[in-house]
Design a protein around this motif. Structure first.
Motif, PDB file in Angstrom:
ATOM      1  N   LEU B  10      22.118  35.611  42.350  1.00 54.33           N
ATOM      2  CA  LEU B  10      21.707  34.857  41.159  1.00 54.33           C
ATOM      3  C   LEU B  10      20.828  35.733  40.262  1.00 54.33           C
ATOM      4  N   LEU B  11      19.933  36.474  40.888  1.00 53.93           N
ATOM      5  CA  LEU B  11      19.066  37.361  40.107  1.00 53.93           C
ATOM      6  C   LEU B  11      19.883  38.464  39.434  1.00 53.93           C
ATOM      7  N   GLN B  12      20.862  38.977  40.145  1.00 53.91           N
ATOM      8  CA  GLN B  12      21.695  40.041  39.564  1.00 53.91           C
ATOM      9  C   GLN B  12      22.405  39.556  38.295  1.00 53.91           C
ATOM     10  N   TYR B  13      23.067  38.410  38.390  1.00 52.77           N
ATOM     11  CA  TYR B  13      23.841  37.959  37.232  1.00 52.77           C
ATOM     12  C   TYR B  13      22.981  37.416  36.106  1.00 52.77           C
ATOM     13  N   GLY B  14      21.743  37.002  36.446  1.00 50.89           N
ATOM     14  CA  GLY B  14      20.882  36.459  35.405  1.00 50.89           C
ATOM     15  C   GLY B  14      19.999  37.509  34.752  1.00 50.89           C
ATOM     16  N   ASP B  15      20.008  38.701  35.291  1.00 54.65           N
ATOM     17  CA  ASP B  15      19.148  39.766  34.801  1.00 54.65           C
ATOM     18  C   ASP B  15      19.710  40.341  33.500  1.00 54.65           C
ATOM     19  N   SER B  16      18.810  40.650  32.564  1.00 55.51           N
ATOM     20  CA  SER B  16      19.321  41.241  31.319  1.00 55.51           C
ATOM     21  C   SER B  16      19.828  42.672  31.577  1.00 55.51           C
ATOM     22  N   PHE B  17      19.547  43.201  32.758  1.00 57.63           N
ATOM     23  CA  PHE B  17      20.077  44.497  33.182  1.00 57.63           C
ATOM     24  C   PHE B  17      21.581  44.403  33.464  1.00 57.63           C
ATOM     25  N   PHE B  18      22.044  43.169  33.721  1.00 55.20           N
ATOM     26  CA  PHE B  18      23.480  42.998  33.964  1.00 55.20           C
ATOM     27  C   PHE B  18      24.222  43.083  32.628  1.00 55.20           C
ATOM     28  N   SER B 102      35.209  37.853  26.444  1.00 52.03           N
ATOM     29  CA  SER B 102      36.001  39.059  26.749  1.00 52.03           C
ATOM     30  C   SER B 102      35.133  40.124  27.386  1.00 52.03           C
ATOM     31  N   ALA B 103      33.915  40.252  26.871  1.00 48.92           N
ATOM     32  CA  ALA B 103      33.007  41.264  27.413  1.00 48.92           C
ATOM     33  C   ALA B 103      32.727  40.980  28.885  1.00 48.92           C
ATOM     34  N   MET B 104      32.467  39.725  29.201  1.00 45.63           N
ATOM     35  CA  MET B 104      32.162  39.393  30.600  1.00 45.63           C
ATOM     36  C   MET B 104      33.385  39.571  31.494  1.00 45.63           C
ATOM     37  N   LEU B 105      34.552  39.206  30.963  1.00 50.15           N
ATOM     38  CA  LEU B 105      35.780  39.388  31.760  1.00 50.15           C
ATOM     39  C   LEU B 105      36.017  40.876  32.028  1.00 50.15           C
ATOM     40  N   SER B 109      36.029  42.369  35.712  1.00 50.80           N
ATOM     41  CA  SER B 109      37.278  42.936  36.234  1.00 50.80           C
ATOM     42  C   SER B 109      37.097  44.403  36.603  1.00 50.80           C
ATOM     43  N   ARG B 110      36.259  45.114  35.824  1.00 54.80           N
ATOM     44  CA  ARG B 110      35.977  46.509  36.203  1.00 54.80           C
ATOM     45  C   ARG B 110      35.164  46.588  37.489  1.00 54.80           C
ATOM     46  N   LEU B 111      34.427  45.505  37.770  1.00 53.34           N
ATOM     47  CA  LEU B 111      33.676  45.477  39.024  1.00 53.34           C
ATOM     48  C   LEU B 111      34.585  45.084  40.193  1.00 53.34           C
ATOM     49  N   GLY B 112      35.853  44.823  39.859  1.00 55.76           N
ATOM     50  CA  GLY B 112      36.819  44.572  40.931  1.00 55.76           C
ATOM     51  C   GLY B 112      37.054  43.109  41.261  1.00 55.76           C
TER      52      GLY B 112
END
Ligand SMILES: Nc1nc2c(ncn2[C@@H]2O[C@H](COP(=O)(O)OP(=O)(O)OP(=O)(O)O)[C@@H](O)[C@H]2O)c(=O)[nH]1
Ligand SMILES: [Mg+2]
Lengths: 209, 226
Positions: B10-18, B102-105, B109-112
């Motif tokens: 949850l922290l990973q996906y909510g981080d502005s670093f993501f 599109s950006a999130m997809l 998708s690049r993350l596999g």
């Protein structure tokens, strides 16, 4: 046509550097120089506060305006080419999809500082453009852009005498901090140095052998 | 996923670093700041609470939850996407929503992540729109987040998108942004306590922000896409 074999795929070339160093001017010189070698070009321009650069390149008459895309960077030029290059990658992909014949995509970053670098997810190769009027001690100050770029371009050599910049010292310092990697001098007003730059690009990213 | 691992996700996906492309968007805020409709912390608080009530609680929340339960059912996702398309009035907001989707997809998708790649091809073939809230629900479900976390993440990103744009526009300070985020969190929790609208009843009404987004392209100085 060059007799050497062209590498498969599109070469994505980043162009970074401080505000006003001549990135757009360089793009405007590279487009015709690459075209003269039968290389198909497209451009992604990142602007700091407007879409001005993209519009300027579109209106230049040098390239089909549809081949120039703008990406707004929300005041974060470095984020858009490094930490989160997603919008730029989307723009590059869109160009490749729309113009499958394109062989080189130039990605101009928004003007930034000496610490900016390109993500290698976004580009295959990148140039960093500084100019003589920024001060001839700039190369000595290092910064990742100056040290790590594939080619360091020192632009506006014509202005050096007026701002008291010693170009020889700049090249010497730059070569030293870059461990001898390529440094090229240009004057985008006259086109001086552009052929040397394109030769280097051709050698490094466009052709095998 | 359980315990600390799911919390860390949850922290990973909510981080502005993501990476999500979000720095390019202000969702109408730039226009409102430009014409002085939002300036300073107080008016920002009214703005963000209004957005939570009139947009997030009765719209985003339902869309994210629906896409989360549709998971990798592509036709179901495309239907939710259609719903978003026809209920978003401003073309500029529709377009921006698709760009960020599109950006999130692309990132996932690049993350596999396989469902991301599949939905991405559906979007490029024109068979789905790829609106951001649909994409978020499906991606977070596929990443193993429970619905409750997906809803929380949606509220968080909804708020941080505005707040971080606000800081970059010079409208609020970095500390204002944190105070406002805490206040917005309470508001979102309150709103989330009442039942969500069914998908067929989602509605959004924030005319001022929508008009600002529509007029955005005409601004002389623009840092953001919208
Ligand atoms: N004298 C001289 N002027 C130059 C040269 N290259 C660019 N300029 C001028 O420098 C100014 C800035 O050039 P741009 O190409 O817009 O610089 P930029 O790096 O793209 O600027 P940003 O995108 O705003 O960061 C313009 O007025 C150019 O005409 C050069 O080689 N010599
Ligand atoms: Mg420029």
């Amino acid at each position: 046509m060059n007799e050497k074999t062209r590498l498969p795929g599109v070469a994505r070339i980043g162009i970074g550097g401080p505000v006003g160093s001549g990135k757009t001017a360089l793009v405007e010189r590279l487009i015709p120089a690459l075209k003269a070698r039968n290389i198909e070009v497209a451009v992604v321009a990142n602007d700091l506060v407007t879409r001005e650069d993209a519009e300027r390149i579109r209106r230049s008459g040098l390239i089909d305006p549809a081949r120039v895309l703008a990406v707004e960077t929300g005041a974060c030029p470095h984020t858009a080419i490094r930490e989160d290059p997603t919008m730029n990658i989307l723009a590059v992909e869109k160009l490749i999809e729309t113009f499958p014949e394109v062989e080189v995509i130039l990605v101009e970053s928004g003007g930034d500082n000496l610490a900016s670098t390109f993500s290698l997810e976004l580009v295959d190769y990148w140039l960093f453009v500084i100019d003589t009027s920024d001060g001839d001690d700039i190369p000595r100050k290092k910064g990742p852009g100056i040290v790590r770029s594939d080619i360091l371009v020192i632009n506006k050599v014509d202005l050096a005498p007026y701002v008291g910049a010693n170009v020889e010292n700049m090249v010497r310092d730059a070569s030293q901090v870059r461990s001898g990697r390529t440094v090229i001098l240009t004057n985008c007003k006259t086109g001086e140095g552009i052929e040397t730059l394109v030769d280097q690009l051709a050698h490094d990213v466009l052709f095998t052998a | 996923m359980s315990g600390i691992s799911s919390q860390l996700a949850l922290l990973q996906y909510g981080d502005s670093f993501f990476p999500s492309g979000s720095v390019s968007f202000s969702w109408g805020l730039e226009g409102l700041v430009d014409r002085g409709a939002v300036s300073g912390r107080e008016s920002f608080e009214a703005f963000i609470k209004g957005q939570l009530r009139a947009r997030w609680a009765c719209y985003e929340r339902t869309v994210v939850a629906s896409a989360h339960s549709a998971r990798d059912d592509l036709p179901a996702l495309a239907r939710i996407d259609d719903m978003v398309e026809i209920t978003t009035a401003a073309a500029e907001l529709r377009d921006a929503s698709c760009r960020m989707g599109s950006a999130m997809l692309l990132v996932f998708s690049r993350l596999g992540q396989e469902p991301a790649a599949k939905y991405r091809s559906l979007v490029s073939s024109g068979a789905a729109h790829g609106h951001v809230s649909v994409v978020q629900g499906m991606l977070w479900a596929s990443a193993g987040l429970p619905e409750r976390d997906a809803i929380a993440l949606s509220a968080h990103m909804f708020c941080t998108g505005f707040l971080s744009a606000g800081v970059r526009l010079g409208c609020i300070t970095h500390l204002d942004a944190q105070k406002l985020l805490a206040a917005a969190r309470e508001e979102a929790a309150l709103l989330a306590a009442s039942p969500a609208l069914p998908l067929g009843a989602i509605t959004t009404h924030m005319p001022e922000a929508e008009i600002a987004a529509m007029q955005h392209a005409g601004l002389e100085m623009r840092l953001f896409t919208n």
